[in-house]
Design a protein around this motif. Structure first.
Motif, PDB file in Angstrom:
ATOM      1  N   THR A  28       0.844  -1.186   0.000  1.00 44.31           N
ATOM      2  CA  THR A  28       0.000   0.000   0.000  1.00 44.31           C
ATOM      3  C   THR A  28       0.882   1.240   0.000  1.00 44.31           C
ATOM      4  O   THR A  28       1.934   1.260   0.620  1.00 44.31           O
ATOM      5  CB  THR A  28      -0.892   0.050   1.257  1.00 44.31           C
ATOM      6  OG1 THR A  28      -0.041  -0.107   2.379  1.00 44.31           O
ATOM      7  CG2 THR A  28      -1.933  -1.028   1.204  1.00 44.31           C
ATOM      8  N   SER A  29       0.450   2.236  -0.727  1.00 45.00           N
ATOM      9  CA  SER A  29       1.235   3.468  -0.762  1.00 45.00           C
ATOM     10  C   SER A  29       0.776   4.382   0.364  1.00 45.00           C
ATOM     11  O   SER A  29      -0.394   4.429   0.716  1.00 45.00           O
ATOM     12  CB  SER A  29       1.048   4.179  -2.099  1.00 45.00           C
ATOM     13  OG  SER A  29      -0.223   4.766  -2.158  1.00 45.00           O
ATOM     14  N   THR A  30       1.718   5.088   0.933  1.00 44.50           N
ATOM     15  CA  THR A  30       1.381   6.069   1.962  1.00 44.50           C
ATOM     16  C   THR A  30       2.129   7.361   1.665  1.00 44.50           C
ATOM     17  O   THR A  30       3.162   7.366   1.011  1.00 44.50           O
ATOM     18  CB  THR A  30       1.810   5.602   3.372  1.00 44.50           C
ATOM     19  OG1 THR A  30       3.240   5.464   3.386  1.00 44.50           O
ATOM     20  CG2 THR A  30       1.166   4.286   3.739  1.00 44.50           C
ATOM     21  N   THR A  31       1.568   8.469   2.114  1.00 44.47           N
ATOM     22  CA  THR A  31       2.240   9.755   2.013  1.00 44.47           C
ATOM     23  C   THR A  31       2.091  10.449   3.353  1.00 44.47           C
ATOM     24  O   THR A  31       1.262  10.059   4.175  1.00 44.47           O
ATOM     25  CB  THR A  31       1.612  10.638   0.920  1.00 44.47           C
ATOM     26  OG1 THR A  31       0.235  10.818   1.238  1.00 44.47           O
ATOM     27  CG2 THR A  31       1.750   9.997  -0.443  1.00 44.47           C
TER      28      THR A  31
ATOM     29  N   ARG B 278       1.872   9.026   8.813  1.00 47.12           N
ATOM     30  CA  ARG B 278       1.685   8.719   7.403  1.00 47.12           C
ATOM     31  C   ARG B 278       0.201   8.452   7.165  1.00 47.12           C
ATOM     32  O   ARG B 278      -0.489   7.966   8.047  1.00 47.12           O
ATOM     33  CB  ARG B 278       2.449   7.442   6.983  1.00 47.12           C
ATOM     34  CG  ARG B 278       3.892   7.370   7.398  1.00 47.12           C
ATOM     35  CD  ARG B 278       4.807   8.170   6.520  1.00 47.12           C
ATOM     36  NE  ARG B 278       4.816   7.713   5.144  1.00 47.12           N
ATOM     37  CZ  ARG B 278       5.279   8.471   4.138  1.00 47.12           C
ATOM     38  NH1 ARG B 278       5.739   9.697   4.381  1.00 47.12           N
ATOM     39  NH2 ARG B 278       5.299   8.031   2.906  1.00 47.12           N
TER      40      ARG B 278
ATOM     41  N   ARG C  87      -4.520   5.130   1.626  1.00 47.43           N
ATOM     42  CA  ARG C  87      -5.768   5.395   0.921  1.00 47.43           C
ATOM     43  C   ARG C  87      -6.998   5.219   1.793  1.00 47.43           C
ATOM     44  O   ARG C  87      -7.991   5.930   1.623  1.00 47.43           O
ATOM     45  CB  ARG C  87      -5.862   4.495  -0.321  1.00 47.43           C
ATOM     46  CG  ARG C  87      -5.586   5.273  -1.624  1.00 47.43           C
ATOM     47  CD  ARG C  87      -5.568   4.372  -2.823  1.00 47.43           C
ATOM     48  NE  ARG C  87      -6.527   4.755  -3.858  1.00 47.43           N
ATOM     49  CZ  ARG C  87      -6.339   5.699  -4.757  1.00 47.43           C
ATOM     50  NH1 ARG C  87      -5.257   6.421  -4.748  1.00 47.43           N
ATOM     51  NH2 ARG C  87      -7.255   5.958  -5.668  1.00 47.43           N
TER      52      ARG C  87
ATOM     53  N   THR D 263      -3.246   3.441  -7.570  1.00 46.45           N
ATOM     54  CA  THR D 263      -2.407   3.348  -6.376  1.00 46.45           C
ATOM     55  C   THR D 263      -1.011   2.858  -6.732  1.00 46.45           C
ATOM     56  O   THR D 263      -0.007   3.449  -6.333  1.00 46.45           O
ATOM     57  CB  THR D 263      -3.041   2.372  -5.360  1.00 46.45           C
ATOM     58  OG1 THR D 263      -4.352   2.802  -5.083  1.00 46.45           O
ATOM     59  CG2 THR D 263      -2.218   2.313  -4.091  1.00 46.45           C
TER      60      THR D 263
ATOM     61  N   VAL E 115       1.549   5.251  -8.203  1.00 49.77           N
ATOM     62  CA  VAL E 115       2.303   6.186  -7.373  1.00 49.77           C
ATOM     63  C   VAL E 115       3.136   5.478  -6.325  1.00 49.77           C
ATOM     64  O   VAL E 115       3.958   6.102  -5.665  1.00 49.77           O
ATOM     65  CB  VAL E 115       1.370   7.198  -6.666  1.00 49.77           C
ATOM     66  CG1 VAL E 115       0.547   7.945  -7.678  1.00 49.77           C
ATOM     67  CG2 VAL E 115       0.501   6.520  -5.640  1.00 49.77           C
ATOM     68  N   SER E 116       2.935   4.178  -6.167  1.00 53.66           N
ATOM     69  CA  SER E 116       3.568   3.516  -5.031  1.00 53.66           C
ATOM     70  C   SER E 116       5.083   3.512  -5.152  1.00 53.66           C
ATOM     71  O   SER E 116       5.787   3.540  -4.147  1.00 53.66           O
ATOM     72  CB  SER E 116       3.048   2.092  -4.892  1.00 53.66           C
ATOM     73  OG  SER E 116       3.435   1.335  -6.009  1.00 53.66           O
TER      74      SER E 116
ATOM     75  N   ALA F  12       6.020   6.896  -3.780  1.00 55.39           N
ATOM     76  CA  ALA F  12       5.436   7.363  -2.526  1.00 55.39           C
ATOM     77  C   ALA F  12       5.572   6.360  -1.396  1.00 55.39           C
ATOM     78  O   ALA F  12       5.487   6.741  -0.229  1.00 55.39           O
ATOM     79  CB  ALA F  12       3.957   7.684  -2.723  1.00 55.39           C
ATOM     80  N   ALA F  13       5.792   5.082  -1.739  1.00 57.15           N
ATOM     81  CA  ALA F  13       5.806   4.076  -0.687  1.00 57.15           C
ATOM     82  C   ALA F  13       6.987   4.260   0.239  1.00 57.15           C
ATOM     83  O   ALA F  13       6.933   3.928   1.419  1.00 57.15           O
ATOM     84  CB  ALA F  13       5.832   2.672  -1.288  1.00 57.15           C
TER      85      ALA F  13
END
Lengths: 220, 220, 220, 220
Positions: free
Chosen positions: A2-5, A83, A86, B207, B210-211, B214-215
């Motif tokens: 999973t991507s996080t920002t 962080r 989604r 998702t 961008v991961s 951004a991950a």
């Protein structure tokens, strides 16, 4: 996976939506029409006309406090967040939808509070249901944030986290009860919402829930 | 030769415009006039009057989701961006113009959705055309950002970038199809826009796009 | 003696005002009343009614471009600024006042553009005068920023600064001429404002005016 | 014991509310109805109709200056603030409530300023009372900030702090006097509010009050 920002833009967008919703409330404070234009032969004057609109001011005041406290608690909640992913973005969007809706039930209640018939009950119930939706959305956001320790700063007090979740549940019950109260007395319903807002203003529990991480100086 | 700046203020201005557009939607949720004021002798009551305005709520919900998802995708897109130039500033301004327009076709569709005649088709087509314009603007912004590797953080997954561009093209085709659908059935058109918004909510491809950047924790 | 602060909050407040002004423009795009409600017996339909409102769309488009370009140039100008003092705060407030006014002459022009009589000329003149006021305010802000080298980053290209001031003066003359043109032809006046906005979009001079400081990566 | 956070989000939220309130003022500048639509047989024309609305412009101008100066002073005040606690959050929320209210008394005064009867006095008194509320809220915020030295940057000039508090008290007295003046002459009341706003524009004392901390370059 999973991507996080980091949450800077989420905070900025949320600040924007809440600032706009809280400021749009003023658009529903109507200037009374001039006596002659309104075909009003008895001269009550502007002072009386303004006094007649007290439901608008009461609804404005309560809704302003509600959105203001949502902002303060959102602010306190995100001091703990390191962080966002989604799930947080979407539960936060759900909260913002309810917040941005608040001007609508506010003007509905202001318009119908003094109605004699069942319309006042309906308006109060719509207002209460919006507040219930807000409590549901806030609880969902809290769940999304706390479900993954990796999203949080290290200093989370987990007992305080669970206490906050219990208190959110209590909020759900109280706002649910307000829907029932709406069909008994619309004035009392608005008064209870005002009292709840004031209660949350002075609520020390939610302060202690964030103090573990926020009391020390975070380099954010 | 070309000047570039970091994208902080572009993000702040974009957040502002999108936050305002999404919050202005609530102004089009109208409080029903009092029964006596409307010269309405049959007592339907406020509940029925509110129920009668369901097209407003449906259009509000769909447009809120659309702008919310635009924001989330804008947010995801700009986590990949290191510098912006004038081409990015202007394509972004084009996207903001479409986003800030959305309240207009929303209230148009809410007003005319239940019309018997061809007006409902026209309103749905205007709504769909706005969504197509949004997809065009988003594709243009993506093109402006990805046309120059110097604008991006080093970690861009170029295959994902091309996949995203293909998916934007698909979006153009679908929204174009919605314009045609508008002239068949306005209700179905609104439902499709709602379904598209929900689809983008749970869309994993964007998702993963961008991961790559951004991950990992960017020090922005 | 004089106090100065960095310009972060000035930028944030300016972004907010410009984002709101640009988004409020949409409130003046009116949904045509239903044919029966308007007492309109001839069935023109929604499409014709929307087409009839083209002055609103033209005025919306031009004003959106104008505010968007003001924002882009404001953004470019402040990449050169290191510190702001009270003179900058107040000249910036003057610019924001003109920007936040723009929705008013926009709806005035949209309403009166197709009037037969002299009202169209008056509306176009008010619109042009607002644009002149914007140019005056922008020139004043540029003067306030460049009058004190201590407010700027070290990399200011002073020749470019003087060139920019000359170009601002040219803008003043052109907008002044638009006021005169208003009394000849209101349509032509709006078209010239649109052309000016497009001209500033592709204007390379203002780009080069900021490139000296902005082309290198500033650690802001 | 008490939790504190840095004031970045408080500043962002406050900037948002003040930017929106200052921009919403433009919604109350009304486009005059077309002469024929107004059933107006005597052809005064648009220019005369606009001139007739001068109270709207005067009220707009004064209220814009007031909110602008509140923002500038808020900005100056928070350059001294290192940390905020819940008391600052809530007194700031009180200030924001008054600021977001300002569009309402502004349109009230614009509507009733030229009324012959006592309504003009009532409208001016409501406007003045709002300004008094603003002064009270500002004084309260200043008290909340200065009551705890730990919330401030080290460079606070305490004598200047006390001088500022004295000046706030003077402001309370002057705005209180404006309420009384409202019942004598509404025009004079608006003029005094405009003069007060201009006075605060050029006020050097408030500058010196922040210069101790802000004149040196703070690494915020």
């Amino acid at each position: 996976m999973t991507s996080t920002t980091d949450g800077k833009r989420l905070e900025a967008f949320s600040d924007g939506v809440m600032a706009i919703a809280i400021t749009l409330l003023v658009l529903d404070l109507k200037v009374p029409p001039h006596a002659e234009a309104a075909g009003n032969t008895t001269a009550h004057g502007l002072a009386a006309a303004l006094g007649h609109e007290w439901p608008s001011y009461a609804a404005y005041l309560v809704s302003f406090l509600v959105i203001g406290i949502i902002w303060i608690n959102h602010h306190a909640m995100f001091t703990q967040v390191r962080r966002v992913d989604r799930a947080v973005l979407f539960t936060n969007l759900g909260l913002l939808m309810v917040v941005s809706l608040i001007p609508f039930p506010t003007r509905l209640l202001a318009d119908y509070l003094t109605s004699d018939d069942s319309d006042a009950h309906v308006a109060a119930a719509v207002y209460s249901a919006t507040m219930l939706g807000m409590a549901v959305a806030f609880t969902g956001l809290w769940w999304a944030i706390t479900r993954d320790a990796g999203l949080l700063h290290e200093h989370l007090d987990r007992a305080a986290g669970r206490a906050a979740l219990r208190r959110f549940s209590l909020g759900l019950a109280v706002y649910g009860g307000c829907i029932g109260l709406s069909f008994v007395n619309a004035y009392a319903t608005l008064a209870v919402h005002g009292a709840l807002a004031l209660y949350y203003c002075f609520d020390q529990l939610s302060t202690s829930a964030v103090s573990a991480s926020a009391a020390e100086e975070q380099p954010r």
